[in-house]
Design a protein around this motif. Structure first.
Motif, short mmCIF file in Angstrom:
data_model
loop_
_atom_site.label_atom_id
_atom_site.label_comp_id
_atom_site.label_asym_id
_atom_site.label_seq_id
_atom_site.Cartn_x
_atom_site.Cartn_y
_atom_site.Cartn_z
N PRO A 198 0.82 -1.22 0.00
CA PRO A 198 0.00 0.00 0.00
C PRO A 198 0.85 1.27 0.00
O PRO A 198 0.55 2.22 -0.73
CB PRO A 198 -0.82 -0.13 1.29
N LEU A 199 1.91 1.28 0.81
CA LEU A 199 2.80 2.44 0.80
C LEU A 199 3.57 2.53 -0.51
O LEU A 199 3.89 3.62 -0.99
CB LEU A 199 3.79 2.37 1.97
N GLY A 200 3.85 1.37 -1.11
CA GLY A 200 4.55 1.35 -2.40
C GLY A 200 3.73 2.01 -3.49
O GLY A 200 4.29 2.69 -4.37
N ASP A 201 2.42 1.83 -3.44
CA ASP A 201 1.56 2.48 -4.44
C ASP A 201 1.64 4.01 -4.32
O ASP A 201 1.68 4.73 -5.33
CB ASP A 201 0.11 2.03 -4.26
N GLY A 248 1.29 -1.31 -16.84
CA GLY A 248 1.22 -1.45 -15.40
C GLY A 248 2.28 -0.60 -14.71
O GLY A 248 2.56 0.54 -15.10
N ARG A 249 2.90 -1.18 -13.70
CA ARG A 249 3.86 -0.44 -12.89
C ARG A 249 5.14 -0.12 -13.64
O ARG A 249 5.76 0.92 -13.45
CB ARG A 249 4.18 -1.25 -11.62
N GLY A 250 5.58 -1.00 -14.51
CA GLY A 250 6.81 -0.78 -15.26
C GLY A 250 8.05 -1.08 -14.44
O GLY A 250 8.00 -1.22 -13.21
N PHE A 277 10.74 1.15 -4.81
CA PHE A 277 10.41 0.32 -3.66
C PHE A 277 11.46 0.47 -2.55
O PHE A 277 11.13 0.41 -1.37
CB PHE A 277 10.31 -1.15 -4.07
N GLN A 278 12.71 0.69 -2.95
CA GLN A 278 13.74 0.93 -1.94
C GLN A 278 13.41 2.17 -1.12
O GLN A 278 13.60 2.20 0.10
CB GLN A 278 15.09 1.11 -2.63
#
Length: 483
Positions: A88-91, A231-233, A281-282
């Motif tokens: 969720p935080l990654g989004d 999508g996210r890529g 994501f890091q």
């Protein structure tokens, strides 16, 4: 140096006399000696206090609050960070990076025409900051030779790495129209990578500047994936994992064999990158670590602030004193609390990653799943705290010896002060000064010299060998000649 004894009712006063620049000098004032001794006591107290400040002063509640902060942030890491694609935080982080990409494109002249399309902004940046090393493995030779595909080419292409080595290879590739990759533990170079590429600039400095601008601009364009991503890529790789490429490059450049371990780590890094573990994501993983840091420092400051106002009278309160009691940065107590907090966080994070690694491995340990969930920022922050603890403990051990010596010295000075106080009661300092002044202006030592000169003359000592005054005596005993 001589000693003068003054007797008074079975009590003796010892005064020190020294010769300085041909004159006699005395330590004459008991009051002055007392002041100097008390100043030394003050300096010793400051030394002891400064050494004791090296030790953390945590109570049970400090430890409980620090551990609670670490546990809370560990739960945030498990359920809100998780792993790529399930975060969720990654989004939220992905959206933030996408907005920064479009902002940068607008800064460079892109017009969104009301669409505000991320793919349009990326396409604009790719054309504006064109480079020769963007082979994606779709319909070109790279897909067969280098095993390149859209899911790994950002990682394998050295110039796509956000590091100094990545910058070096980007400039090299742009000057030579080439492309360098890491594949299967080998450093591979593709010559004449793009027949249409031409590096702008009229001289070397301008070409270097354009090469740097192309590298940076192209990294921004790839931050949220490529223009054709669905999508996210695949973003740019994490700088905390591209070092696996650097090791292989350095070893190949120095003709050092690449070990199986190097290849295994590099393959692991590629696998977790293909799962979505990129720079975005890091950055997401840094959020709970940052919250943990802020929360512990805030708790420390609030507790000390409440204690300060409760124990300090209004008349004596000051901002400087309050800051000294509450500042949550250089204090060893807050550093110990941070060690506890980050240690608790890492225990929870590593425990969760380990369990999921075994669960997804179907009876075996799945390292890819483990490292996808392992918060490297948290481990790194804990390492820094542990290093500080070890360094501080070594400093404390050294300081303990200084404290022992300082306390002994303080005891000696305190006894000396007591003796001076006793003397000040037996002798009036003013009378003592008069006594010393009288001795200084007396002719006693002058008569002694004169008598020795007369005795030498009566015994027919040559005149040029007679020492007639103190200066000649000093010159004789210091190795000089009688003149």
């Amino acid at each position: 140096m001589g000693e003068i004894l003054r007797e008074n009712q079975n009590t003796k006063l010892l005064l020190e006399m020294s010769v300085v620049d041909g004159e006699y000098d005395f330590t004459s004032s008991i009051v002055e000696a007392l002041n100097q001794a008390e100043l030394e006591i003050h300096n010793l107290d400051e030394t002891i206090e400064s050494i004791q400040c090296l030790k953390p002063n945590c109570d049970k509640l400090d430890y409980i609050l620090a551990a609670s902060s670490g546990a809370l942030c560990g739960i945030i890491d498990i359920f809100l960070v998780g792993k790529p694609g399930e975060s969720p935080l990654g989004d939220i982080t992905d959206k933030w990076f996408a907005n920064r990409t479009t902002d940068f494109a607008k800064l460079c002249g892109w017009e969104d025409k009301g669409e505000n399309s991320l793919s349009s902004a990326i396409r604009f940046l790719e054309k504006k900051f064109k480079i020769p090393y963007d082979q994606r493995g779709v319909g070109d030779a790279a897909s067969f030779v280098f095993d390149l595909n859209p899911t790994n080419h950002h990682f394998k292409s050295l110039a796509h790495n956000p590091s100094l080595l990545g910058l070096f290879f980007s400039i090299l590739d742009q000057f030579t129209n080439s492309s360098h990759f890491i594949s299967g533990g080998e450093l591979i170079s593709l010559a004449d990578a793009d027949g249409k590429f031409e590096l702008r600039g009229n001289n070397i400095p301008s070409k270097l500047f354009c090469a740097f601008a192309n590298w940076f601009g192209h990294l921004i364009s790839d931050m949220s994936g490529s223009s054709g991503s669905k999508g996210r890529g695949m973003g740019i790789p994490s700088p905390l994992w591209t070092w696996t490429n650097d090791i292989i490059v350095l070893k190949r450049s120095l003709n050092i064999p690449v070990s199986q371990f190097d290849n295994s780590i590099n393959e692991l890094a590629i696998n977790i990158y293909k799962e979505g573990y990129d720079a975005r994501f890091q950055s997401t993983q840094a959020i709970p670590v940052f919250i943990n840091e802020i929360l512990v420092r805030l708790v420390f400051a609030i507790r000390r602030l409440i204690k300060y106002f409760a124990e300090t009278d209004k008349e004596t309160r000051s901002f400087s004193l309050m800051w000294k009691k509450c500042e949550p940065f250089s204090n060893p107590t807050v550093k110990r609390m941070l060690t506890i907090a980050h240690g608790t966080f890492c225990l929870i994070d590593i425990g969760d990653a380990s369990v999921r690694g075994f669960v997804t491995g179907a009876g075996f340990f799945n390292p890819t799943e483990f490292f996808l969930r392992l918060n490297i920022f948290g481990v790194g922050r804990l390492t820094i705290s542990l290093y500080g603890e070890v360094k501080r403990e070594i400093g404390i051990q050294k300081a303990e010896r200084e404290i022992i010596f300082a306390r002994k010295e303080k005891l000696v000075v305190e006894n000396y002060i007591e003796g001076l106080k006793l003397l000040s009661e037996l002798y009036e300092d003013k009378n003592l000064l008069n006594f010393i002044t009288d001795f200084k202006i007396s002719d006693m030592y002058i008569h002694a010299f004169e008598k020795s000169v007369m005795l030498a003359k009566k015994r027919n000592v040559p005149n040029n060998e007679i020492l007639k005054n103190k200066m000649e005596i000093d010159s004789y005993f210091l190795g000089g000649n009688k003149t």
